[in-house]
Scaffold this motif. Structure first.
Motif, mmCIF file in Angstrom:
data_model
loop_
_atom_site.group_PDB
_atom_site.id
_atom_site.type_symbol
_atom_site.label_atom_id
_atom_site.label_comp_id
_atom_site.label_asym_id
_atom_site.label_seq_id
_atom_site.Cartn_x
_atom_site.Cartn_y
_atom_site.Cartn_z
ATOM 1 N N HIS A 168 0.857 -1.194 0.000
ATOM 2 C CA HIS A 168 0.000 0.000 0.000
ATOM 3 C C HIS A 168 0.895 1.248 0.000
ATOM 4 O O HIS A 168 0.611 2.233 -0.673
ATOM 5 C CB HIS A 168 -0.916 -0.038 1.218
ATOM 6 C CG HIS A 168 -1.585 1.268 1.519
ATOM 7 N ND1 HIS A 168 -2.530 1.815 0.699
ATOM 8 C CD2 HIS A 168 -1.411 2.160 2.539
ATOM 9 C CE1 HIS A 168 -2.933 2.980 1.199
ATOM 10 N NE2 HIS A 168 -2.259 3.218 2.304
ATOM 11 N N SER A 195 -7.388 -1.875 -0.313
ATOM 12 C CA SER A 195 -6.334 -0.864 -0.205
ATOM 13 C C SER A 195 -5.674 -0.666 -1.563
ATOM 14 O O SER A 195 -5.389 -1.636 -2.243
ATOM 15 C CB SER A 195 -5.250 -1.360 0.750
ATOM 16 O OG SER A 195 -5.298 -0.673 1.940
ATOM 17 N N ASN A 196 -5.403 0.569 -1.913
ATOM 18 C CA ASN A 196 -4.704 0.815 -3.172
ATOM 19 C C ASN A 196 -3.208 0.575 -2.972
ATOM 20 O O ASN A 196 -2.633 1.010 -1.983
ATOM 21 C CB ASN A 196 -4.950 2.276 -3.586
ATOM 22 C CG ASN A 196 -4.475 2.585 -4.990
ATOM 23 O OD1 ASN A 196 -3.289 2.612 -5.259
ATOM 24 N ND2 ASN A 196 -5.418 2.811 -5.888
ATOM 25 N N VAL A 198 -0.317 1.943 -3.873
ATOM 26 C CA VAL A 198 -0.061 3.244 -4.474
ATOM 27 C C VAL A 198 1.287 3.260 -5.209
ATOM 28 O O VAL A 198 2.293 2.798 -4.688
ATOM 29 C CB VAL A 198 -0.084 4.361 -3.401
ATOM 30 C CG1 VAL A 198 0.087 5.727 -4.050
ATOM 31 C CG2 VAL A 198 -1.383 4.312 -2.604
ATOM 32 N N TYR A 253 -8.259 -9.142 -7.392
ATOM 33 C CA TYR A 253 -7.175 -8.743 -8.313
ATOM 34 C C TYR A 253 -7.171 -9.618 -9.556
ATOM 35 O O TYR A 253 -6.937 -9.154 -10.661
ATOM 36 C CB TYR A 253 -5.808 -8.808 -7.627
ATOM 37 C CG TYR A 253 -5.692 -7.866 -6.452
ATOM 38 C CD1 TYR A 253 -6.175 -6.571 -6.546
ATOM 39 C CD2 TYR A 253 -5.128 -8.269 -5.245
ATOM 40 C CE1 TYR A 253 -6.108 -5.708 -5.475
ATOM 41 C CE2 TYR A 253 -5.059 -7.410 -4.171
ATOM 42 C CZ TYR A 253 -5.546 -6.132 -4.286
ATOM 43 O OH TYR A 253 -5.489 -5.288 -3.228
ATOM 44 N N ASN A 286 -9.163 11.532 -7.400
ATOM 45 C CA ASN A 286 -8.954 10.084 -7.525
ATOM 46 C C ASN A 286 -8.139 9.656 -8.743
ATOM 47 O O ASN A 286 -7.900 8.473 -8.934
ATOM 48 C CB ASN A 286 -10.304 9.359 -7.535
ATOM 49 C CG ASN A 286 -10.856 9.257 -6.123
ATOM 50 O OD1 ASN A 286 -10.097 9.113 -5.167
ATOM 51 N ND2 ASN A 286 -12.158 9.382 -5.987
ATOM 52 N N LEU A 289 -4.872 7.676 -7.862
ATOM 53 C CA LEU A 289 -5.157 6.332 -7.340
ATOM 54 C C LEU A 289 -5.637 5.412 -8.456
ATOM 55 O O LEU A 289 -5.307 4.222 -8.484
ATOM 56 C CB LEU A 289 -6.191 6.390 -6.212
ATOM 57 C CG LEU A 289 -5.696 7.059 -4.917
ATOM 58 C CD1 LEU A 289 -6.808 7.119 -3.885
ATOM 59 C CD2 LEU A 289 -4.478 6.342 -4.346
ATOM 60 N N SER A 292 -2.687 4.351 -10.433
ATOM 61 C CA SER A 292 -2.009 3.331 -9.619
ATOM 62 C C SER A 292 -2.659 1.968 -9.771
ATOM 63 O O SER A 292 -1.992 0.952 -9.944
ATOM 64 C CB SER A 292 -2.138 3.681 -8.129
ATOM 65 O OG SER A 292 -1.073 4.417 -7.676
ATOM 66 N N GLU A 293 -3.981 1.988 -9.658
ATOM 67 C CA GLU A 293 -4.753 0.747 -9.697
ATOM 68 C C GLU A 293 -4.530 0.007 -11.026
ATOM 69 O O GLU A 293 -4.241 -1.185 -11.054
ATOM 70 C CB GLU A 293 -6.239 1.105 -9.510
ATOM 71 C CG GLU A 293 -7.201 -0.042 -9.515
ATOM 72 C CD GLU A 293 -7.198 -0.836 -8.216
ATOM 73 O OE1 GLU A 293 -6.618 -0.360 -7.213
ATOM 74 O OE2 GLU A 293 -7.750 -1.952 -8.206
#
Ligand SMILES: [Zn+2]
Ligand SMILES: [Zn+2]
Length: 335
Positions: A168, A195-196, A198, A253, A286, A289, A292-293
Motif C-alpha cells: 500500500h 487498499s490501493n 499506491v 485482483y 482520484n 489512485l 495506480s490501480e
C-alpha cells in the motif's frame, strides 16, 4: 488499566473518511498513528485521550504505520505536546522528516511517468495540484527512530513483533502480538475497501520502479499465513477473519486482471485508456489512485508474460501477449 488496544477515530478531509489511531494504555504508553494535521483532528485526539484517562505527558512512544498524511500529519505537534519518541519504518523516514521535499521529488518523477502512461496534460495538472494539496495536512518531524522487521518492541505493556508490510505504501509496518493474535495493520488490510497499492517512484533515482501491487500481494499472503485473530485497521471497524479477507482481495485482483486482459485482446491501450474504461466517472482527487490501480494490474500481467509494452513516441501501449495463454495457471500468484 487493561493491556488493550484502544481505537480512537479521527475525522479526515479525505474521501476515505475517518482514520483510526490506537492508544496502548499500559506502560510504556504508546500511540499508533496520529491523524492528519487539521484543527478538528487535533481536538478530537485531545478529547479522546482525555476520555481515556491519558495525558499527553503519559505517552512515551508514537509509532507511525506508514507515511501517508492521514496517519502522520500531526506527528510534530503530538511529539511536542507529549515529549514522546517517534518510531517508524526506515523506508518511511524520508517522507516523515521532509514531506514537502519528498512530494516534490516524487511529482517530478511522476510527471514523466504520466506522459508515458498517456495521461493528458490537463489531468497531469490536476494530479500535481492534488498531491501538493495533501501537503497542507502534514508537517515534518526531525527526530524519528527506526522500527523494522524482526524487532520486538515493548509497547503498551506487551511485546509486539514488527512485521514489514509494504505494498500500500513503502515503509509500511504492522505490529503483531503473538499471544492474542492482535494485528495493528495500518492500511495494509482494510475491512470495507481494497487498499490501493499506491504507485511510488524508484527508491534510488534512476532505479527501477517498485511494482506496488506485486509487492502488496506478497505482503497480503504473508499476513494471511500468520495466526492473526483480530485486525485493528487504519480505517473502518476492528475485524476478524484476516485470511479469508486476503483470499477475497486476491480473487478481486485476478478478476480485474482478467478484465484488463480481455480489453487488451481487443487492441493495444495506454494506461490512461484503461483508466477511463474502468473508471468512467472519476473525481479530481482520484486520478492518481486510478492510475495506480491500473498500472498495478498491468504490472501483474506483464510479469506473468500475459501483456507487454510497446513504446511509441514516448507513450507506452500495452498489448495482450498471445504467445502466453498458459501463463496464468503456470505462474499464478494468488496462492
Ligand atoms: Zn495509507
Ligand atoms: Zn489511510
Amino acid at each position: 488499566m487493561q493491556a488493550t488496544v484502544h481505537p480512537i477515530r479521527l475525522m479526515t478531509p479525505f474521501p476515505v473518511g475517518a482514520v483510526n489511531v490506537f492508544l496502548l494504555r499500559e506502560d510504556p504508553v504508546t500511540l499508533v498513528d496520529v491523524g492528519p494535521k487539521t484543527p478538528e483532528s487535533w481536538e478530537m485526539l485531545e478529547h479522546e485521550l482525555r476520555e481515556a484517562g491519558c495525558r499527553w505527558r503519559d505517552i512515551q512512544y508514537v509509532v507511525i504505520t506508514h507515511p501517508h498524511v492521514d496517519h502522520y500529519g500531526l506527528l510534530p505537534r503530538v511529539l511536542e505536546a507529549s515529549g514522546a519518541k517517534a518510531l517508524a519504518h526506515p523506508d518511511a523516514l524520508r517522507r516523515i522528516r521532509t514531506p514537502r521535499l519528498a512530494a516534490e521529488e516524487e511529482m517530478r518523477y511522476f510527471q514523466g511517468f504520466l506522459v508515458s502512461a498517456g495521461v493528458p496534460e490537463e489531468i497531469r495538472g490536476l494530479i500535481a495540484d492534488h498531491q501538493r494539496t495533501l501537503q497542507d495536512y502534514v508537517d515534518g518531524a526531525d527526530e524519528v527512530g527506526e522500527l523494522a522487521e524482526g524487532r520486538r518492541a515493548e509497547l503498551g505493556g506487551r511485546i509486539w513483533s514488527v512485521v514489514d508490510t509494504p505494498g500500500h505504501s513503502s515503509g509500511h509496518l504492522s505490529l503483531f502480538h503473538e499471544k492474542t493474535g492482535d494485528l495493528i495493520a495500518g492500511d495494509h488490510l482494510l475491512p470495507h475497501i481494497s487498499s490501493n497499492a499506491v504507485l511510488e517512484p524508484p527508491k534510488e533515482p534512476g532505479g527501477e520502479r517498485r511494482r506496488s501491487l506485486l509487492v502488496y500481494m506478497e505482503s497480503l499472503k504473508r499476513v494471511a499465513a500468520m495466526p492473526v485473530r483480530t485486525v485493528y485497521p487504519g480505517h473502518g471497524e476492528v475485524f476478524t477473519g484476516a485470511a479469508e479477507l486476503v483470499e477475497s482481495r486476491l480473487q478481486g485482483y485476478e478478476r480485474r486482471c482478467d478484465q484488463l486482459l480481455g480489453w487488451l485482446r481487443e487492441g493495444p491501450a495506454t494506461v490512461y485508456d484503461l483508466v477511463k474504461r474502468m473508471f468512467p466517472r472519476l473525481s479530481r482527487d482520484n486520478w492518481f489512485l486510478a492510475v495506480s490501480e491500473i498500472t498495478g494490474h498491468l504490472d501483474v500481467l506483464e510479469v506473468r508474460g500475459q501483456a507487454r509494452i510497446e513504446e511509441r513516441k514516448g507513450v507506452w501501449y500495452y498489448r495482450a501477449d498471445s504467445s502466453s495463454g498458459v501463463a496464468r495457471s503456470a505462474i499464478r500468484v494468488a496462492r
